[in-house]
Scaffold this motif. Structure first.
Motif, PDB file in Angstrom:
ATOM      1  N   GLN A  27      -0.449 -11.530 -10.685  1.00  0.00           N
ATOM      2  CA  GLN A  27      -0.980 -10.245 -11.402  1.00  0.00           C
ATOM      3  C   GLN A  27      -1.248  -9.313 -10.413  1.00  0.00           C
ATOM      4  O   GLN A  27      -1.916  -9.586  -9.353  1.00  0.00           O
ATOM      5  CB  GLN A  27      -2.395 -10.607 -12.131  1.00  0.00           C
ATOM      6  N   LEU A  28      -0.790  -7.982 -10.528  1.00  0.00           N
ATOM      7  CA  LEU A  28      -1.003  -7.004  -9.478  1.00  0.00           C
ATOM      8  C   LEU A  28      -2.277  -6.398  -9.703  1.00  0.00           C
ATOM      9  O   LEU A  28      -2.550  -6.074 -10.935  1.00  0.00           O
ATOM     10  CB  LEU A  28       0.144  -5.849  -9.407  1.00  0.00           C
ATOM     11  N   VAL A  29      -3.265  -6.323  -8.842  1.00  0.00           N
ATOM     12  CA  VAL A  29      -4.617  -5.615  -9.117  1.00  0.00           C
ATOM     13  C   VAL A  29      -4.621  -4.505  -8.167  1.00  0.00           C
ATOM     14  O   VAL A  29      -4.356  -4.343  -6.867  1.00  0.00           O
ATOM     15  CB  VAL A  29      -5.684  -6.784  -8.777  1.00  0.00           C
ATOM     16  N   ALA A  30      -5.221  -3.538  -8.752  1.00  0.00           N
ATOM     17  CA  ALA A  30      -5.424  -2.238  -8.352  1.00  0.00           C
ATOM     18  C   ALA A  30      -6.893  -1.867  -8.128  1.00  0.00           C
ATOM     19  O   ALA A  30      -7.590  -2.103  -9.078  1.00  0.00           O
ATOM     20  CB  ALA A  30      -4.904  -0.897  -9.097  1.00  0.00           C
ATOM     21  N   LYS A  31      -7.208  -1.494  -6.891  1.00  0.00           N
ATOM     22  CA  LYS A  31      -8.468  -1.056  -6.532  1.00  0.00           C
ATOM     23  C   LYS A  31      -8.566   0.430  -5.702  1.00  0.00           C
ATOM     24  O   LYS A  31      -7.909   0.788  -4.886  1.00  0.00           O
ATOM     25  CB  LYS A  31      -9.120  -2.063  -5.330  1.00  0.00           C
ATOM     26  N   LYS A  32      -9.522   1.166  -6.306  1.00  0.00           N
ATOM     27  CA  LYS A  32      -9.727   2.697  -5.863  1.00  0.00           C
ATOM     28  C   LYS A  32     -10.225   2.472  -4.370  1.00  0.00           C
ATOM     29  O   LYS A  32     -11.055   1.770  -3.866  1.00  0.00           O
ATOM     30  CB  LYS A  32     -10.629   3.192  -6.611  1.00  0.00           C
ATOM     31  N   TYR A  33      -9.418   3.123  -3.546  1.00  0.00           N
ATOM     32  CA  TYR A  33      -9.845   3.162  -2.072  1.00  0.00           C
ATOM     33  C   TYR A  33     -10.411   4.693  -1.903  1.00  0.00           C
ATOM     34  O   TYR A  33     -11.390   4.694  -1.052  1.00  0.00           O
ATOM     35  CB  TYR A  33      -8.532   3.171  -1.275  1.00  0.00           C
ATOM     36  N   ALA A  34      -9.877   5.835  -2.403  1.00  0.00           N
ATOM     37  CA  ALA A  34     -10.550   7.112  -1.849  1.00  0.00           C
ATOM     38  C   ALA A  34      -9.895   8.116  -3.108  1.00  0.00           C
ATOM     39  O   ALA A  34      -8.724   7.850  -3.458  1.00  0.00           O
ATOM     40  CB  ALA A  34     -10.288   7.415  -0.660  1.00  0.00           C
ATOM     41  N   TRP A  39      -5.863  13.689  -5.738  1.00  0.00           N
ATOM     42  CA  TRP A  39      -4.778  12.263  -5.527  1.00  0.00           C
ATOM     43  C   TRP A  39      -5.873  11.061  -5.576  1.00  0.00           C
ATOM     44  O   TRP A  39      -7.123  11.025  -4.890  1.00  0.00           O
ATOM     45  CB  TRP A  39      -4.138  12.509  -4.518  1.00  0.00           C
ATOM     46  N   THR A  40      -5.438  10.097  -6.169  1.00  0.00           N
ATOM     47  CA  THR A  40      -6.276   8.798  -6.180  1.00  0.00           C
ATOM     48  C   THR A  40      -5.374   7.753  -5.280  1.00  0.00           C
ATOM     49  O   THR A  40      -4.380   7.540  -5.519  1.00  0.00           O
ATOM     50  CB  THR A  40      -6.464   8.265  -7.547  1.00  0.00           C
ATOM     51  N   ILE A  41      -6.189   7.319  -4.404  1.00  0.00           N
ATOM     52  CA  ILE A  41      -5.694   6.329  -3.534  1.00  0.00           C
ATOM     53  C   ILE A  41      -6.046   5.053  -3.823  1.00  0.00           C
ATOM     54  O   ILE A  41      -7.286   4.840  -3.994  1.00  0.00           O
ATOM     55  CB  ILE A  41      -5.859   6.805  -1.812  1.00  0.00           C
ATOM     56  N   GLU A  42      -5.171   4.353  -3.926  1.00  0.00           N
ATOM     57  CA  GLU A  42      -5.362   2.844  -4.343  1.00  0.00           C
ATOM     58  C   GLU A  42      -4.858   1.759  -3.647  1.00  0.00           C
ATOM     59  O   GLU A  42      -3.681   2.211  -2.973  1.00  0.00           O
ATOM     60  CB  GLU A  42      -4.783   2.472  -5.895  1.00  0.00           C
ATOM     61  N   SER A  43      -5.517   0.565  -3.439  1.00  0.00           N
ATOM     62  CA  SER A  43      -4.915  -0.632  -2.830  1.00  0.00           C
ATOM     63  C   SER A  43      -4.350  -1.687  -3.947  1.00  0.00           C
ATOM     64  O   SER A  43      -5.103  -1.591  -4.858  1.00  0.00           O
ATOM     65  CB  SER A  43      -5.676  -1.199  -1.677  1.00  0.00           C
ATOM     66  N   TYR A  44      -3.522  -2.198  -3.727  1.00  0.00           N
ATOM     67  CA  TYR A  44      -2.764  -3.204  -4.551  1.00  0.00           C
ATOM     68  C   TYR A  44      -2.823  -4.654  -4.060  1.00  0.00           C
ATOM     69  O   TYR A  44      -2.072  -4.668  -2.787  1.00  0.00           O
ATOM     70  CB  TYR A  44      -1.447  -2.543  -5.006  1.00  0.00           C
ATOM     71  N   LYS A  45      -3.338  -5.584  -4.744  1.00  0.00           N
ATOM     72  CA  LYS A  45      -3.318  -6.977  -4.022  1.00  0.00           C
ATOM     73  C   LYS A  45      -2.574  -7.820  -5.342  1.00  0.00           C
ATOM     74  O   LYS A  45      -2.836  -7.509  -6.413  1.00  0.00           O
ATOM     75  CB  LYS A  45      -4.698  -7.293  -3.706  1.00  0.00           C
ATOM     76  N   VAL A  46      -1.950  -9.107  -4.849  1.00  0.00           N
ATOM     77  CA  VAL A  46      -1.545  -9.951  -5.705  1.00  0.00           C
ATOM     78  C   VAL A  46      -2.151 -11.161  -5.328  1.00  0.00           C
ATOM     79  O   VAL A  46      -2.230 -11.426  -4.274  1.00  0.00           O
ATOM     80  CB  VAL A  46      -0.148 -10.148  -5.791  1.00  0.00           C
ATOM     81  N   ASP A  47      -2.862 -11.896  -6.162  1.00  0.00           N
ATOM     82  CA  ASP A  47      -3.651 -13.132  -5.737  1.00  0.00           C
ATOM     83  C   ASP A  47      -4.510 -13.288  -4.604  1.00  0.00           C
ATOM     84  O   ASP A  47      -4.472 -13.805  -3.683  1.00  0.00           O
ATOM     85  CB  ASP A  47      -2.613 -14.366  -5.618  1.00  0.00           C
ATOM     86  N   GLY A  48      -5.242 -11.756  -4.548  1.00  0.00           N
ATOM     87  CA  GLY A  48      -6.128 -11.650  -3.424  1.00  0.00           C
ATOM     88  C   GLY A  48      -5.389 -11.263  -2.217  1.00  0.00           C
ATOM     89  O   GLY A  48      -6.031 -10.824  -1.053  1.00  0.00           O
ATOM     90  N   ARG A  49      -4.102 -11.043  -2.184  1.00  0.00           N
ATOM     91  CA  ARG A  49      -3.310 -10.884  -0.730  1.00  0.00           C
ATOM     92  C   ARG A  49      -3.064  -9.203  -0.953  1.00  0.00           C
ATOM     93  O   ARG A  49      -2.221  -8.863  -1.947  1.00  0.00           O
ATOM     94  CB  ARG A  49      -2.155 -11.645  -0.783  1.00  0.00           C
TER      95      ARG A  49
END
Length: 160
Positions: A27-34, A39-49
Motif C-alpha cells: 500500500q502506497l501511503v501519502a503523508k503531507k510534508y508542506a 502546492w501540497t508537498i507529500e512524501s510517499y512510503k510503502v510498508d514504512g519505506r
C-alpha cells in the motif's frame, strides 16, 4: 526416498496455496510534508519505506497531477484513461513541446521522466499542458519553482 521428497513437495505446495492472496500487496501511503504557494508537498512510503516525494498542483488534488522526485529522477505524473504499461504523450510548456513515453506508476497514474532542461523551463514558466491521446490536462505553474525547491528538500530528507 523419492516418496519422501514427493510428500515434502506436496506439503510446500499446500502451504503456498493456503497463504492469503493479498499478503504481498503493498500500500502506497501519502503523508503531507508542506504547503508552498498552493502546492501540497507529500512524501510517499510503502510498508514504512520511503519511496519518493511529490508536489500536487494547486486546484488538482482530485486529479492528483503532480511533479515527483525519487532516486530514479524527476517525473510529471497524472491520471489517464489510457490503457497499458506505457503510453505516448506530449507536454507543452509556454509554447515549447516535448514528447515521450508515460509509464504506469504504482498508484495507477502515468509518469513522464523529465530532463534537467525541462525542469529549468518548468521553474521559469507559467503554464503547462499535457496531452495523452484525446485527453488534455492543463496545469498552472504559478509557484512551481518554490514547490520544486521544497520537493527537492523533501526528497533529500527521505520524506521526514
Amino acid at each position: 526416498m523419492p516418496a519422501r521428497c514427493f510428500m515434502k513437495a506436496m506439503l510446500c505446495l499446500f502451504a503456498l496455496t493456503a497463504l492469503p492472496a493479498g499478503a504481498s500487496a503493498q500500500q502506497l501511503v501519502a503523508k503531507k510534508y508542506a504547503d508552498v504557494g498552493g502546492w501540497t508537498i507529500e512524501s510517499y512510503k510503502v510498508d514504512g519505506r520511503y519511496m519518493r516525494c511529490g508536489a500536487v498542483a494547486p486546484a488538482m488534488p482530485a486529479r492528483r497531477t503532480s511533479f515527483e522526485k525519487s532516486r530514479e529522477g524527476w517525473t510529471v505524473v497524472l491520471p489517464t484513461k489510457a490503457k497499458g504499461d506505457s503510453v505516448q504523450g506530449s507536454v507543452a510548456i509556454d509554447g515549447r513541446t516535448f514528447r515521450g513515453p508515460f509509464y504506469r506508476m504504482d498508484d495507477d497514474r502515468v509518469g513522464l521522466f523529465l530532463k534537467q532542461g525541462q525542469l529549468r523551463l518548468l521553474r521559469a514558466s507559467m503554464a503547462m499542458s499535457i496531452r495523452i491521446g484525446g485527453e488534455q490536462t492543463r496545469v498552472s505553474l504559478a509557484g512551481a519553482a518554490s514547490a520544486l525547491g521544497k520537493l527537492s528538500e523533501c526528497d533529500k530528507k527521505g520524506g521526514a
